[in-house]
Design an enzyme around this catalytic site. Structure first.
Site, PDB file in Angstrom:
ATOM      1  N   SER A   1       0.836  -1.206   0.000  1.00  0.00           N
ATOM      2  CA  SER A   1       0.000   0.000   0.000  1.00  0.00           C
ATOM      3  C   SER A   1       0.874   1.259   0.000  1.00  0.00           C
ATOM      4  O   SER A   1       0.360   2.366  -0.165  1.00  0.00           O
ATOM      5  CB  SER A   1      -0.945   0.007   1.204  1.00  0.00           C
ATOM      6  OG  SER A   1      -0.235  -0.210   2.399  1.00  0.00           O
TER       7      SER A   1
ATOM      8  N   GLU B   1      -9.171  -9.685   5.088  1.00  0.00           N
ATOM      9  CA  GLU B   1      -9.617  -8.338   4.698  1.00  0.00           C
ATOM     10  C   GLU B   1     -11.039  -8.377   4.134  1.00  0.00           C
ATOM     11  O   GLU B   1     -11.347  -9.209   3.264  1.00  0.00           O
ATOM     12  CB  GLU B   1      -8.642  -7.762   3.648  1.00  0.00           C
ATOM     13  CG  GLU B   1      -9.023  -6.352   3.212  1.00  0.00           C
ATOM     14  CD  GLU B   1      -7.898  -5.598   2.501  1.00  0.00           C
ATOM     15  OE1 GLU B   1      -6.753  -6.088   2.463  1.00  0.00           O
ATOM     16  OE2 GLU B   1      -8.182  -4.495   1.998  1.00  0.00           O
TER      17      GLU B   1
END
Ligand code: KIV
Length: 288
Positions: free
Chosen positions: A70, A206
């Site tokens: 990320s 997630e």
């Protein structure tokens, strides 16, 4: 054994490579995470991509620091996590690893650097350990990634798996969507069991329905770390720019904002510009 030594650890017999005489800090190890799960003690994890955030989060007692891919969309200015390369992520990993005393540093294997074969996965993971100084690696995928996890684990590299919504597969999964709803929960349970059996020491889940994540957590002996997976997981992870408000704009439902770092920086930058333009900085106290 020295009096200051953390219980259960012995002095490294060949030297540690550092000359520090500071009181030893008990580093977070994979077995500590498993023990925390057994005790019902929640595990904390945040992303970090540079020395100051890493040192600050470490000081705050965060157990795991993820140098996530990320960084692609939180540091390098890309739109998604897909474009970041191993060579771009390694220096960030190294910076974080150099800056912690206690936290376990997780190197994140970027898209395309491990999916081709277990051998490719092992060689990339080894770079994150050797060149990045990571203490373990994370990779995305369940059943299909079991051979890669198995290869890395066999080669001495601890692996954290990542199942449910896996951002590197955004285009295969049809965008950012909750995974494991309804009949798809069976697939998620199979993924969770497969990564555990392959040797993963923990698994990130997630965007998974709370009931499914809670069931997986009860089923596994390894810790689960949730992001958008509800409070039934053994731990939680968030991207720090989201959680502490450096990033502005629309946030995912699972993000709680703990600070307004963007606001603090904006005010500071405006005050600085005002002082410079008004000729009040630098003052005599800042001049030689
Ligand atoms: O790269 C990352 O930040 C991640 C988290 C979303 C778990 O994988």
């Amino acid at each position: 054994m020295s009096e200051q030594q953390p219980a259960g650890e012995v002095t490294a017999p060949y030297g540690t490579g550092t000359a520090s005489t500071a009181t030893p800090t008990r580093k977070v190890r994979t077995h500590h995470l498993r023990e925390m799960k057994e005790r019902g003690e929640r595990i904390t994890m945040l992303t970090a991509y540079d020395m100051y955030t890493a040192a600050t989060f470490d000081e705050a007692g965060i157990d795991l620091l993820l140098v996530g891919d990320s960084a692609s969309n939180n540091v390098l200015g890309n739109e998604t996590s897909l474009p970041i390369t191993v060579d771009e992520l390694l220096p960030l990993t190294r910076a974080v690893a150099r800056s912690v005393r206690r936290a376990m540093v997780v190197g994140d294997l970027p898209f395309g650097s491990y999916q081709a074969s277990p051998e490719q996965g092992y060689l990339t993971a080894a770079r994150f350990m050797k060149e990045g100084g990571a203490h373990c690696v994370k990779l995305e995928g369940g059943v299909e990634m079991a051979p890669v996890i198995e290869r890395c684990t066999r080669g001495g590299i601890p692996v954290m798996a990542h199942i449910g919504f896996t951002p590197q597969s955004e285009h295969t999964l049809g965008g950012y969507r909750v995974q494991g709803r309804g009949e798809a929960s069976q697939r998620l349970l199979a993924d969770a069991l497969a990564v555990q059996e392959a040797g993963a020491f923990a698994v990130v889940m997630e965007m998974v329905p709370e009931v499914v994540a809670t069931e997986v957590t009860a089923m596994l002996t390894i810790p689960t770390i949730g992001i958008g997976a509800g409070p039934g997981c053994d731990g939680q992870v968030l991207v720090w720019q989201d959680a502490f408000g450096l990033r502005t704009g629309r946030m995912a439902k699972f993000v709680k904002q703990y600070a307004d770092v963007h606001g603090v920086l904006l005010d500071a930058a405006r005050s600085y510009a005002e002082d410079v333009k008004g000729g009040t900085f630098p003052g005599p106290e800042h001049s030689f």
